[in-house]
Write an enzyme that holds these catalytic residues in place. Structure first.
Site, PDB file in Angstrom:
ATOM      1  N   ASP A  86      83.418 106.766  57.844  1.00 26.70           N
ATOM      2  CA  ASP A  86      84.543 106.393  58.695  1.00 26.70           C
ATOM      3  C   ASP A  86      84.029 105.430  59.760  1.00 26.70           C
ATOM      4  OD1 ASP A  86      87.123 106.415  59.639  1.00 26.70           O
ATOM      5  OD2 ASP A  86      86.922 108.282  60.754  1.00 26.70           O
ATOM      6  N   GLU A 107      94.152  99.438  56.755  1.00 26.41           N
ATOM      7  CA  GLU A 107      95.367  99.964  57.362  1.00 26.41           C
ATOM      8  C   GLU A 107      96.433  98.912  57.650  1.00 26.41           C
ATOM      9  OE1 GLU A 107      96.382 103.422  60.628  1.00 26.41           O
ATOM     10  OE2 GLU A 107      94.396 103.085  59.793  1.00 26.41           O
ATOM     11  N   LYS A 159      96.276 101.900  53.747  1.00 29.87           N
ATOM     12  CA  LYS A 159      96.372 103.034  54.675  1.00 29.87           C
ATOM     13  C   LYS A 159      97.664 102.925  55.494  1.00 29.87           C
ATOM     14  CE  LYS A 159      92.872 105.463  57.454  1.00 29.87           C
ATOM     15  NZ  LYS A 159      91.608 105.252  58.176  1.00 29.87           N
ATOM     16  N   THR A 173      97.688 108.408  56.243  1.00 32.24           N
ATOM     17  CA  THR A 173      96.871 108.842  57.365  1.00 32.24           C
ATOM     18  C   THR A 173      97.720 109.470  58.466  1.00 32.24           C
ATOM     19  OG1 THR A 173      95.102 108.097  58.850  1.00 32.24           O
ATOM     20  CG2 THR A 173      96.942 106.588  58.504  1.00 32.24           C
ATOM     21  N   PHE A 202      94.060 115.224  59.536  1.00 30.04           N
ATOM     22  CA  PHE A 202      93.162 114.999  60.672  1.00 30.04           C
ATOM     23  C   PHE A 202      92.689 116.316  61.289  1.00 30.04           C
ATOM     24  CE2 PHE A 202      93.591 110.406  62.325  1.00 30.04           C
ATOM     25  CZ  PHE A 202      93.562 109.911  61.032  1.00 30.04           C
TER      26      PHE A 202
END
Length: 316
Positions: free
Chosen positions: A16, A89, A126, A150, A172
């Site tokens: 990440d 993203e 994303k 996400t 998350f």
């Protein structure tokens, strides 16, 4: 065997980060990025030239297009270092606009294809797990464009993603933990809320077991970790996306690490099937204060960093 190698026996390890050098060290299968990570990277001297190059090469183009070019530039570089996929993203400011999210996703894919990248195998678009984002992902998946949903904090979001046929979700863990810890205040018992009892870990386990029990193909990738204990408690999850700092901590430890999640074991559990149309989804999300607050907070934070990135480009 160190803990990172042990984890890799059952789980695909994903980095990440937007920092290429850190990816080279940890050698993950996949990598994920977001506007915050790219913003952090381009403020380092070694990555600033990538921003300057994008601005110069695409001068006169709309700023949103130049940002997408920069994201794709980072993604393409990352793909030279990982054998698997990179997640790129869509602008968080489009989180409540299905049509705009679809269009932006298709544009990002076209940019990667122009770089000669096999987007079906190596790219995930994303998108925030709003109702609108999930419906955009449904359309993109039908077009062969795989998505990573996400900012996922609730069971309802996960069920809707599974029903939409998305490729992968990113629940998350750390941000769920943060909310419950802050909410509990002085009453928070760290020891009693660690490992399998961590609220973020429990959320991912519930989703993982539900997917595996009902044969839902969507991959589960735990994200946003605060400590290695959370990671260890999810060993066996399909994928885990981990910061370079925690990857290094795992690699430095030879403490035992056992498998915690098991797809075969989930098949024998008694888990009823769930479904959410739009009204039911919105009500379920509204009933979950943690998920409602963390989803909104996450979108605001990513949107703010996108604005900061635009300002950096404007000054370049």
């Amino acid at each position: 065997m160190n803990q990172l190698d042990a984890l890799r026996q059952w789980t695909t390890v994903v980095a990440d980060t937007g920092d290429f050098k850190q990816i080279s060290v940890s050698k993950p299968q996949d990598a994920t990025t977001n506007p915050s990570l790219i913003l952090k990277a381009v403020q380092k001297p070694e990555y600033r030239p990538l921003l300057d190059e994008a601005v110069k090469k695409h001068a006169g183009k709309p700023i949103d297009e130049v940002i997408d070019r920069l994201l794709v530039r980072f993604g393409a570089e990352i793909l030279t270092l990982v054998p698997g996929r990179v997640s790129t993203e869509v602008d968080a400011r489009l989180s409540f606009d299905t049509a705009a999210t679809i269009a932006r996703g298709e544009r990002i894919v076209a940019m990667y294809r122009a770089e000669g990248i096999d987007t079906e195998k190596r790219l995930l678009i994303k998108i925030a797990s709003t109702w609108e984002g999930i419906q955009a992902a449904r359309v993109l998946e039908q077009k062969g464009i795989h998505c990573n949903l996400t900012l996922l904090f609730s069971f309802a979001q996960a069920v809707a993603c599974g029903e939409a046929g998305v490729k992968l979700i990113s629940p998350f863990v750390g941000r769920i933990y943060d909310w419950y810890k802050k909410s509990a205040g002085a009453k928070w018992d760290e020891a009693a809320s660690a490992g399998a009892n961590d609220p973020g870990v429990k959320s991912v386990r519930e989703i993982f077991d539900y997917y595996k029990h009902h044969g839902i193909a969507t991959e589960v990738m735990g994200a946003s970790f605060r400590n290695v204990g959370q990671i260890a408690a999810l060993a066996g999850c399909d994928l885990l996306t981990i910061s370079p700092e925690l990857l290094a901590e795992l690699a430095a430890s030879d403490a035992p690490l056992a498998r915690a999640l098991d797809a075969n074991g989930a098949k024998s559990l008694d888990i009823p099937k769930a479904t959410f149309d739009e009204p039911a989804f919105r009500f379920a999300l509204n009933e979950d204060a943690m998920a409602t607050e963390k989803l909104a907070e996450g979108i605001r934070a990513f949107a703010a960093d996108a604005v900061k990135l635009e300002k950096l480009m404007g000054a370049a």
